[in-house]
Design a protein around this motif. Structure first.
Motif, short mmCIF file in Angstrom:
data_model
loop_
_atom_site.label_atom_id
_atom_site.label_comp_id
_atom_site.label_asym_id
_atom_site.label_seq_id
_atom_site.Cartn_x
_atom_site.Cartn_y
_atom_site.Cartn_z
N ASN A 76 1.15 -1.01 -0.11
CA ASN A 76 -0.29 0.04 -0.83
C ASN A 76 0.72 1.63 -0.20
O ASN A 76 0.33 2.26 0.43
CB ASN A 76 -0.65 0.03 0.85
N HIS A 77 1.86 0.85 -0.02
CA HIS A 77 3.30 2.38 -0.44
C HIS A 77 3.21 3.15 0.94
O HIS A 77 3.21 4.10 1.04
CB HIS A 77 2.47 3.10 -1.83
N LEU A 78 3.62 2.32 1.88
CA LEU A 78 3.74 2.86 2.99
C LEU A 78 4.51 2.51 4.42
O LEU A 78 4.96 2.06 5.35
CB LEU A 78 2.10 2.53 4.29
N GLY A 79 4.92 1.29 3.19
CA GLY A 79 6.29 1.03 3.45
C GLY A 79 7.82 1.80 4.46
O GLY A 79 7.99 0.83 6.04
N GLU A 80 7.29 3.22 4.27
CA GLU A 80 8.31 3.31 4.52
C GLU A 80 8.23 4.68 6.28
O GLU A 80 9.03 5.53 7.12
CB GLU A 80 9.32 4.92 3.83
N LYS A 81 6.76 4.17 6.07
CA LYS A 81 6.50 4.60 7.11
C LYS A 81 6.29 3.56 8.19
O LYS A 81 5.12 3.80 9.41
CB LYS A 81 5.24 5.17 7.38
N VAL A 82 6.30 2.56 8.19
CA VAL A 82 6.43 1.39 9.08
C VAL A 82 6.39 1.92 10.56
O VAL A 82 6.12 1.16 11.66
CB VAL A 82 7.16 0.10 8.81
N VAL A 83 7.99 2.49 10.75
CA VAL A 83 8.33 2.47 12.36
C VAL A 83 6.99 3.44 12.63
O VAL A 83 6.44 3.46 14.09
CB VAL A 83 9.18 3.18 12.61
N GLU A 84 6.95 4.14 12.59
CA GLU A 84 6.21 5.65 12.75
C GLU A 84 4.41 5.30 12.67
O GLU A 84 3.82 5.44 14.24
CB GLU A 84 5.83 6.73 11.82
N ILE A 85 3.94 4.33 11.97
CA ILE A 85 2.23 3.50 11.96
C ILE A 85 2.87 2.41 12.98
O ILE A 85 1.75 2.71 13.86
CB ILE A 85 2.04 2.28 10.50
N ASN A 86 3.98 1.44 13.51
CA ASN A 86 2.79 0.88 14.95
C ASN A 86 3.33 1.56 15.29
O ASN A 86 2.83 1.03 17.11
CB ASN A 86 4.75 -0.42 14.26
N ARG A 87 4.82 1.99 15.80
CA ARG A 87 4.72 2.97 17.01
C ARG A 87 3.56 3.68 17.58
O ARG A 87 3.07 3.46 18.81
CB ARG A 87 5.48 3.67 16.95
N ARG A 88 2.65 4.55 16.36
CA ARG A 88 1.51 5.40 16.94
C ARG A 88 0.68 4.59 17.54
O ARG A 88 -0.63 4.52 18.29
CB ARG A 88 1.50 5.98 15.91
#
Length: 292
Positions: A76-88
């Motif tokens: 879903n073209h969100l791989g670069e936000k993996v840390v931010e998404i999981n932490r949040r």
């Protein structure tokens, strides 16, 4: 391990939350949108979801990160936000639960087959799960839940990744069908024999085709190792279409009845998976607490 272990004092069974995806769809998540994106784009909806389960009597909520590995998010073209998404995601769940309950950092399958059946190496899977688990731990998760597993190799990779990333308790649940096996042919007894010795805090079954199938898997696991801590999070039956809407066949009353059967099978953590709602969890919590 202390917060996880301490939570059992005063509770014979901990109640986990219900479905995430189907509830977010009801809240307006557009079709085809990764649920994990709402951790950043619509945090109010995520808090509301967690609050609804807490208010229903859940001791545990899962983070909105089932598809939160870099491998899955890349679709879903969100791989670069993996840390931010999981932490949040973990932060949002922690904000709701405060010190009143547990937050399980949720990690589902990557969606890729591991070698030799597929192209994903064991080491690549470990790296992806480790990255996700580290972010969940940083956000305040109390434990890492590896769920809906079918392949023992992927489950092992997720366990290894979680243990590399943090010292949180690790739980694994697999999905079993009417043949008493996972999609990759794993029996409940085999899963117990292969995974429990890896230092898990709990093991069990989730999703699956029916409450009966998941109950049978839990009973087989209990028989294979009566001392293991067991967790179940079955679906509210199978979905079907009614008046243009997708509905699930199991009512809150039926799920509550089955919760007592799972209790008799030795379960220590019980919640709902696909199709289950705060009403299901409220009925389950009432039934289990009445039973003592």
């Amino acid at each position: 391990m202390s917060r996880f272990a301490d939570s059992f004092s005063g509770h014979s069974i901990l109640v986990a939350d219900g479905a995430t995806g189907t509830q977010l769809q009801k809240a307006g998540l557009p079709a085809g949108t990764a649920p994990e994106s709402w951790n950043l784009d619509n945090p109010t909806a995520i808090r509301t979801l967690h609050s609804s389960y807490k208010d229903a009597g859940a001791n545990i909520v899962l983070t909105n990160t089932f598809g939160g590995s870099r491998i899955k998010l890349n679709r879903n073209h969100l791989g670069e936000k993996v840390v931010e998404i999981n932490r949040r995601a973990a932060e949002l769940a922690r904000e709701v639960m405060k010190d009143d309950g547990l937050v399980f950092g949720d990690m589902g399958p990557t969606g890729e087959l591991l070698e030799p059946l597929g192209s994903l190496s064991f080491e690549q899977a470990v790296t992806a799960f480790s990255e996700q688990a580290a972010a969940l731990a940083k956000g305040g998760a109390d434990a890492i839940l590896i769920e809906t597993m079918s392949d023992l190799s992927e489950a092992r990779a997720a366990i290894e990744g979680a243990k590399q990333a943090c010292d949180l308790p690790v739980i694994v649940t697999l999905s079993f069908d009417t043949h008493g096996r996972t999609m990759m042919g794993v029996k409940p007894s085999t899963a117990m024999q292969e995974l429990w010795p890896l230092g898990l805090a709990a093991i069990g079954g989730n999703c699956g085709r029916s409450l009966t199938d998941t109950l049978a898997a839990i009973e087989a696991m209990h028989q294979a190792n009566p001392r293991a801590v067991l967790m179940a999070k079955p679906n509210a039956g199978l979905p079907h279409s009614k008046d243009g809407q997708t509905v699930y066949e199991v009512t809150p009353e039926v799920m509550a009845e089955y919760a007592l059967k799972f209790k008799d099978a030795g379960i220590k953590i019980f919640g709902g998976c696909c199709g289950s709602t705060p009403d299901h969890i409220q009925a389950v919590a009432k039934a289990l607490r009445t039973a003592g």
